[in-house]
Design an enzyme around this catalytic site. Structure first.
Site: not given
Ligand code: MRU
Length: 363
Positions: A52, A240
């Site tokens: 996240g 992200d």
């Molecule tokens: O690959 P991840 O699980 O880290 O991806 C996370 C996401 O795409 C979330 O939607 C994003 O980081 C927002 S967290 C508030």
């Protein structure tokens, strides 16, 4: 603090290690990891034990503070040079979320403001705590703004996981849901499972269910039918990295949801703190997209391989949603609307004013 809003990344009591809840073990096992070496920290981020965008930024800031203590016997110049090397190494663990490199750069800048190592360590400690505390405040503010977008009885679709596990306390895309529940609002959530790593199934369902929120799990390819049935009134997703024009990188599959939402006339909102906005990226084309191991598609969650072992796979971890598909970007400074080049710039100006003590200083 509500038990479902606890912090999942923090320093050990003596400050010499970072403790994380291992998200790869959820929902079946609650296991914590103690990170002491740069390698352990890199792997924890790369393998998504901590994941996240905001959470990896917070974790990396704590990581660098812990590593800084381990090199404090060096001269000041050597210390700063080693600290930069460690930051570069940690930043290379995942490329898409801007929070990771932004938090590490912020820590490096902080160290550079001091002249002796003892003062640098104190400043680094204060800075990693500040990064975490700011995220808590940002999530809370985003949750309040996001809640204004939900009506009693609404169906809400979310993708991946942008809750407390991915951030601090309330989360971003899930924040309005926790807040709405606390305030007695009735709504129903549909959580996409989020292939291939199942963040929606494993993490979002875990968080919402524990909070007593009405949630139904669907496979990613069911979103169109659920929308067609009239069960979704609004989509909430995290981010992200947001480019200057509003193009938004988020978990793979997000852009498909946005295209479906446009087709069915459903508002599609991105919720994220200004720490995720990167004005140096003019458009989404400038955002680096992480490619991940093929076995995440072929094997990871199966008892035996579900594809011929030698088959080629394409496994991008993120996609970019075009700004034209986004109804609004909910930040801690309010809801940015098109044209995003202007509204995002204004939000960033508010942030800089607040940080320099000229404006709102509560965030
Ligand atoms: O690959 P991840 O699980 O880290 O991806 C996370 C996401 O795409 C979330 O939607 C994003 O980081 C927002 S967290 C508030």
């Amino acid at each position: 603090m509500n038990q479902y809003l606890s912090d999942h990344v923090h320093l050990s009591d003596d400050g010499t290690a970072v403790i994380i809840l291992d998200q790869t073990q959820l929902p079946c096992r609650t296991e914590y990891r103690t990170l002491r070496t740069a390698r352990e920290m890199f792997d924890a981020i790369q393998q998504l034990q901590v994941r996240g965008a905001p959470a990896i930024g917070i974790c990396a800031a704590y990581d660098l503070y812990v590593l800084a203590q381990q090199i404090s016997a060096h001269t000041t110049q050597e210390f700063l040079s080693l600290l930069r090397q460690q930051a570069t190494f940690l930043a290379s663990s995942r490329p898409t979320a801007i929070n990771l490199s932004a938090a590490l750069n912020r820590m490096l800048d902080t160290a550079a403001t001091q002249t002796c190592i003892r003062d640098m360590l104190s400043a680094l400690y204060r800075e990693c705590i500040a990064i975490h505390e700011e995220d808590i405040a940002m999530c809370r503010a985003i949750s309040e703004y996001g809640l204004t977008l939900i009506k009693d009885g609404d169906g809400i679709l979310t993708h991946c996981n942008a809750g407390p596990l991915a951030t601090s306390r309330y989360g971003t895309a899930l924040g309005p849901l926790f807040l709405g529940k606390e305030r007695g609002l009735n709504f129903h959530v549909f959580s996409d499972e989020t292939r291939p790593l199942l963040q929606g199934a494993r993490l979002t369902c875990y968080e919402l269910h524990r909070a007593g929120i009405d949630v139904t799990l669907i496979c990613d390819n069911m979103a169109s039918l659920v929308m067609k049935n009239g069960w979704i009134q609004v989509c909430f997703v995290g981010c992200d990295r947001v480019a200057a024009n509003g193009d938004t990188a988020n978990k793979i599959g997000t852009s498909g949801i946005a295209i479906l939402a446009k087709h069915y006339g459903i508002p599609f909102y991105v919720l994220g703190p200004t720490s995720t906005i990167d004005l140096s990226c003019k458009t989404g084309d400038d955002i680096p997209i992480e490619q991940r191991d093929a076995n995440e598609i072929k094997q990871k969650f199966y008892a035996e391989p579900m594809a011929p072992p030698e088959i080629n796979c394409y496994n991008p971890a993120f996609d970019v949603t075009d700004h034209s598909l986004i109804s609004g970007i909910v930040t801690e400074y309010g809801i940015c609307r098109a044209p995003y080049t202007e509204s995002l710039r204004t939000a960033m100006q508010q942030k800089h004013a607040a940080l320099s003590g000229k404006g709102r200083n509560s965030l």
